[in-house]
Design a protein around this motif. Structure first.
Motif, PDB file in Angstrom:
ATOM      1  N   ASN A   6       4.067 -41.704 -66.851  1.00 61.80           N
ATOM      2  CA  ASN A   6       4.661 -41.530 -67.542  1.00 61.80           C
ATOM      3  C   ASN A   6       6.216 -41.622 -67.201  1.00 61.80           C
ATOM      4  O   ASN A   6       7.356 -41.079 -67.791  1.00 61.80           O
ATOM      5  CB  ASN A   6       4.699 -40.613 -68.952  1.00 61.80           C
ATOM      6  N   GLU A   7       5.945 -40.988 -65.450  1.00 54.52           N
ATOM      7  CA  GLU A   7       7.513 -40.809 -64.889  1.00 54.52           C
ATOM      8  C   GLU A   7       7.581 -42.655 -64.412  1.00 54.52           C
ATOM      9  O   GLU A   7       6.905 -43.801 -63.819  1.00 54.52           O
ATOM     10  CB  GLU A   7       7.512 -40.114 -63.700  1.00 54.52           C
ATOM     11  N   ARG A  19      10.843 -39.913 -67.565  1.00 49.09           N
ATOM     12  CA  ARG A  19       9.711 -39.297 -68.751  1.00 49.09           C
ATOM     13  C   ARG A  19       9.494 -40.006 -69.836  1.00 49.09           C
ATOM     14  O   ARG A  19      10.234 -39.656 -70.569  1.00 49.09           O
ATOM     15  CB  ARG A  19       9.192 -37.952 -67.969  1.00 49.09           C
ATOM     16  N   SER A 221      13.917 -35.847 -72.168  1.00 50.64           N
ATOM     17  CA  SER A 221      13.582 -35.942 -71.150  1.00 50.64           C
ATOM     18  C   SER A 221      14.566 -34.840 -70.466  1.00 50.64           C
ATOM     19  O   SER A 221      14.799 -34.196 -70.450  1.00 50.64           O
ATOM     20  CB  SER A 221      14.599 -37.489 -70.317  1.00 50.64           C
TER      21      SER A 221
END
Length: 229
Positions: A6-7, A19, A221
């Motif tokens: 997810n990064e 992210r 984020s």
């Protein structure tokens, strides 16, 4: 299905990166789920950016280009005027309303519309998917158990959620976040809620709360949270 990274890849050398909330790969498609408490347009645009970056990251270059479908699901705790349905599906379309491609799909889910249906029609008129979604977002664990009754997957999730809610640090800040979410983002008047969000994030940073926990609670984020420091 498998969990994805997810990064997101950095856009430039000095970029700290961003992210996504949740990424998974399912039968050749990339699924991105974002939880949004803020109806400002920059949030919509940020979600579109995430979807496009995930789409671009999966392009394979060789003798042929191969483009993997990316589906971005935005679960929104707000609803715009004129948007009365729970779910809207968006494609790239032309003036004749014909889709150019099905490789990039954005699904907007408006939680207030789901809650309205629940209040007016009752649980028995919710689809299984609507019940599951409501159990994910409703803050009352007892109501969540009623929604998930006789569904093995939902009951397992709700038991896990109950265990997390017993974490004092997480519960205290989650309760504050829900108050922000539940203030009714109506008629485009979001500024008061955003001010409260700012106060909460600053307080969490002052208390040295782990930034990953702040990201999970607020939906912001890492870059947005660091801007409060």
């Amino acid at each position: 299905m498998r969990f994805g990274k997810n990064e997101l890849d950095k856009k430039k050398q000095n970029d700290k990166g961003e992210r996504a909330d949740y990424v998974a790969h399912v039968i050749g498609s990339t699924i991105n789920i974002e939880i949004n408490c803020n109806g400002k347009m920059y949030i919509v645009e940020r979600n579109l950016e995430y979807a496009n970056r995930l789409y671009g990251n999966k392009i394979k270059i060789g003798s042929q280009y191969h483009y993997t479908q990316t589906i971005s699901i935005n679960i929104n705790n707000y609803a715009y005027k004129g948007k009365d349905k729970i779910k809207y599906t968006h494609y790239l379309k032309d003036e004749d309303n014909e889709a150019l491609t099905d490789k990039i799909i954005v699904i907007q889910i408006y939680v207030p519309n789901l809650i309205k249906k629940w209040y007016t029609s009752g649980v028995e008129n919710l689809t299984e998917g609507e019940r599951f979604l409501l159990a994910l977002v409703i803050p009352d664990i007892n109501i969540a158990f009623k929604l998930g009754k006789d569904n093995e997957i939902m009951e397992e999730y709700i038991h896990e959620a109950k265990e997390v809610s017993n974490d004092n640090e997480f519960r205290d800040f989650y309760s504050k976040e829900w108050k922000i979410m539940d203030q009714g983002y109506q008629d485009g008047e979001y500024d008061g809620a955003l001010k409260k969000e700012t106060e909460i994030v600053k307080k969490m940073l002052e208390e040295n709360i782990d930034i990953n926990l702040i990201m999970k609670v607020t939906g912001l984020s890492q870059e947005e949270i660091e801007a409060y420091q």
